[in-house]
Design an enzyme around this catalytic site. Structure first.
Site, mmCIF file in Angstrom:
data_model
loop_
_atom_site.group_PDB
_atom_site.id
_atom_site.type_symbol
_atom_site.label_atom_id
_atom_site.label_comp_id
_atom_site.label_asym_id
_atom_site.label_seq_id
_atom_site.Cartn_x
_atom_site.Cartn_y
_atom_site.Cartn_z
ATOM 1 N N SER A 49 -5.330 -9.760 -6.200
ATOM 2 C CA SER A 49 -5.677 -8.300 -5.720
ATOM 3 C C SER A 49 -5.092 -7.246 -6.519
ATOM 4 O O SER A 49 -4.173 -7.410 -7.122
ATOM 5 C CB SER A 49 -5.243 -7.892 -4.327
ATOM 6 O OG SER A 49 -4.050 -8.004 -3.979
ATOM 7 N N GLU A 64 -12.342 30.479 4.989
ATOM 8 C CA GLU A 64 -11.473 30.980 6.154
ATOM 9 C C GLU A 64 -11.279 29.927 7.226
ATOM 10 O O GLU A 64 -10.095 29.870 7.877
ATOM 11 C CB GLU A 64 -12.392 32.053 7.109
ATOM 12 C CG GLU A 64 -12.703 33.161 6.411
ATOM 13 C CD GLU A 64 -11.356 34.164 5.878
ATOM 14 O OE1 GLU A 64 -10.616 33.932 6.796
ATOM 15 O OE2 GLU A 64 -11.418 34.749 5.125
ATOM 16 N N HIS A 87 5.168 0.995 12.913
ATOM 17 C CA HIS A 87 4.276 1.612 13.973
ATOM 18 C C HIS A 87 4.408 0.564 14.917
ATOM 19 O O HIS A 87 4.084 -0.573 14.933
ATOM 20 C CB HIS A 87 2.892 1.926 13.534
ATOM 21 C CG HIS A 87 1.966 2.999 14.450
ATOM 22 N ND1 HIS A 87 2.415 3.394 15.482
ATOM 23 C CD2 HIS A 87 0.790 2.421 14.723
ATOM 24 C CE1 HIS A 87 1.463 3.842 16.328
ATOM 25 N NE2 HIS A 87 0.316 3.208 15.905
ATOM 26 N N GLN A 99 -5.357 -2.727 12.718
ATOM 27 C CA GLN A 99 -6.427 -3.877 13.274
ATOM 28 C C GLN A 99 -6.168 -5.244 12.343
ATOM 29 O O GLN A 99 -6.702 -6.108 12.767
ATOM 30 C CB GLN A 99 -7.723 -3.359 13.016
ATOM 31 C CG GLN A 99 -8.108 -2.990 11.475
ATOM 32 C CD GLN A 99 -7.612 -1.694 11.151
ATOM 33 O OE1 GLN A 99 -6.689 -1.121 11.447
ATOM 34 N NE2 GLN A 99 -8.502 -1.214 10.127
ATOM 35 N N GLY A 113 0.722 -1.171 0.051
ATOM 36 C CA GLY A 113 0.046 -0.033 -0.016
ATOM 37 C C GLY A 113 0.823 1.208 0.046
ATOM 38 O O GLY A 113 1.758 1.256 -0.727
ATOM 39 N N SER A 114 0.403 2.278 0.715
ATOM 40 C CA SER A 114 1.071 3.516 0.781
ATOM 41 C C SER A 114 2.573 3.504 1.439
ATOM 42 O O SER A 114 3.275 3.960 0.538
ATOM 43 C CB SER A 114 0.475 4.715 1.467
ATOM 44 O OG SER A 114 1.041 5.706 1.796
ATOM 45 N N ASP A 119 2.457 8.959 18.952
ATOM 46 C CA ASP A 119 1.752 8.847 17.608
ATOM 47 C C ASP A 119 0.422 8.898 17.747
ATOM 48 O O ASP A 119 -0.588 9.908 17.069
ATOM 49 C CB ASP A 119 2.243 7.755 16.766
ATOM 50 C CG ASP A 119 1.651 7.855 15.320
ATOM 51 O OD1 ASP A 119 2.269 8.693 14.644
ATOM 52 O OD2 ASP A 119 0.854 6.977 14.986
#
Length: 329
Positions: free
Chosen positions: A50, A226, A107, A83, A25-26, A190
Site C-alpha cells: 500500500s 459571513e 481513542h 470501525q 496514517g495521520s 470525544d
C-alpha cells in the site's frame, strides 16, 4: 486535576522495548516518527504494497504485516479507524498477543464499547493527543508538543501508567501537559463533542446560516464569507483566549449582537437535543448504530457525504477559495 510535564516523566519504561504501530496514517506517522526520534525502537504494521507501507519504508521503518508486527513487538498501538479495529484485532492481534504485552490506543471506542476485550494478562493504556497527527508531528519538530490525555484500563505489570507517560513524553506531549482520565470519559466526551459541536453542530449552524441569507436574497458569496470563511477568525480567538478574548477582539456591535441573540439560536430545545445525543453516547446506542452502519456497507454515511458535497455552500466555497492564495491546496 493533575497535569504531568517534562520534569516529572521519563522514557525509561519504554526503552529496550520493541514498539509496533499498526497504521501509518495521520496519527500513526506522527507517533512513529516522534517516538523514533526520541530513541524508541519502532516498527510499522501496514497492508503490504500500500501507499502507507511504502511511505513508512521510505521513512526508514521496518514494515511488516499486522500479525508479524505483533509477534515481534511487546508494545502494540492500534492506530486504525474505529470501525476496522475489531477485525484486525480478532484476525491478527489476539492470536499473537503474549503475556505481559501492552496494547495501546489513541481513542477508547473499542475498549469502552467492548468491541475489543483484551486478555487479563496484558496491559492496556491510552495516549490521546488533543490535536491531529500533522500537528503532533509539526509541534514536536519545532521543539514543543500537543497536550495529551492518558488512561489506564488494565495494569498487570504495575507500571502501565509510567509507560503511558513515557509514550506521551516521547511524542512531545509532556512539553504541553498530560492529563490522566479514563477510557470511558475520553470516549464519551470525544464522541459528544464531535457530534454536538465540532463536526456536527458547527457544520449544521454554518449551513443554516448560509441558507438563511441566500433565501433572504443575499449573494451566496456574501453568505459564504459571513457564515464560513470568517468563522476561522473567531475560532482562532477562542483557541487563543476563550470566549473573553473573542468578545474583547470583535466590535461592540458584534459582541452585543452575539451575546443577546446567540441564545435564540441555541435554545433550551437545542440543549435538550444535546442531552439526548449525550445519552445515546453513554448508553452505547450511537456505537451500535455506527457498528451496524459499517457492517451494512455505510449506505447512510455515503448519502450524508453526498448531501454535504452537493450543498451550495461547498460549490460557492470552492470557487472563492481559488481566490485565496494563502489557503493550502
Amino acid at each position: 486535576m493533575k497535569v504531568y510535564y517534562e520534569n516529572e516523566t521519563s522514557l525509561d519504561s519504554l526503552k529496550n522495548k520493541k514498539i509496533a504501530i499498526l497504521g501509518y496514517g495521520s496519527q500513526g506517522h506522527a507517533h512513529a516518527l516522534n517516538l523514533k526520534e526520541s530513541g524508541m525502537d519502532v516498527i510499522i504494521a501496514e497492508v503490504k504494497g500500500s501507499d502507507a507501507w511504502n511511505k513508512a519504508s521510505e521513512a526508514g521503518f521496518e514494515v511488516l504485516e499486522a500479525a508479524d508486527a505483533v509477534k515481534a513487538a511487546t508494545v502494540i498501538m492500534i492506530l486504525l479507524p474505529d470501525q476496522l479495529q475489531k477485525k484486525v484485532y480478532d484476525d491478527a492481534i489476539a492470536p499473537n498477543l503474549k503475556e505481559g504485552d501492552t496494547l495501546v490506543f489513541a481513542h477508547g471506542f473499542n475498549i469502552h464499547y467492548k468491541q475489543i476485550i483484551p486478555p487479563e494478562n496484558v496491559n492496556v493504556m491510552m495516549i490521546a493527543p488533543k490535536g491531529p497527527g500533522h500537528l503532533v508531528r509539526r509541534t514536536f519538530s519545532e521543539g514543543s508538543g500537543v497536550p495529551c490525555l492518558i488512561a489506564i484500563y488494565q495494569n498487570p505489570a504495575g507500571n502501565t501508567k509510567d509507560m503511558a507517560l513515557a509514550w506521551a513524553k516521547g511524542i512531545g506531549g509532556t512539553k504541553a501537559g498530560v492529563i490522566e482520565t479514563t477510557f470511558k470519559d475520553e470516549t464519551e466526551t470525544d464522541l459528544f463533542g464531535e457530534q454536538a459541536v465540532l463536526c456536527g453542530g458547527s457544520a449544521e449552524l454554518i449551513k443554516a446560516g448560509f441558507d438563511t441569507l441566500v433565501e433572504g436574497g443575499y449573494a451566496p458569496e456574501l453568505a459564504y464569507f459571513e457564515c464560513m470563511h470568517e468563522l476561522k477568525l473567531i475560532v482562532d480567538l477562542y483557541y487563543e483566549g476563550g470566549l473573553s478574548r473573542m468578545n474583547y477582539s470583535v466590535s461592540d456591535t458584534a459582541e452585543y449582537g452575539g451575546m443577546s441573540r446567540g441564545s435564540k439560536v441555541i435554545t433550551e430545545e437545542t440543549r435538550k437535543i444535546m442531552r439526548d445525543i449525550l445519552k445515546d453516547v453513554q448508553d452505547g446506542s450511537f456505537a451500535q448504530e455506527w457498528i451496524a452502519e459499517h457492517a451494512a456497507g455505510q449506505p447512510n454515511m455515503n448519502k450524508l457525504r453526498d448531501d454535504n458535497k452537493n450543498h451550495a455552500i461547498e460549490k460557492v466555497g470552492a470557487k472563492l477559495r481559488e481566490m485565496m492564495s494563502w489557503v493550502k491546496k
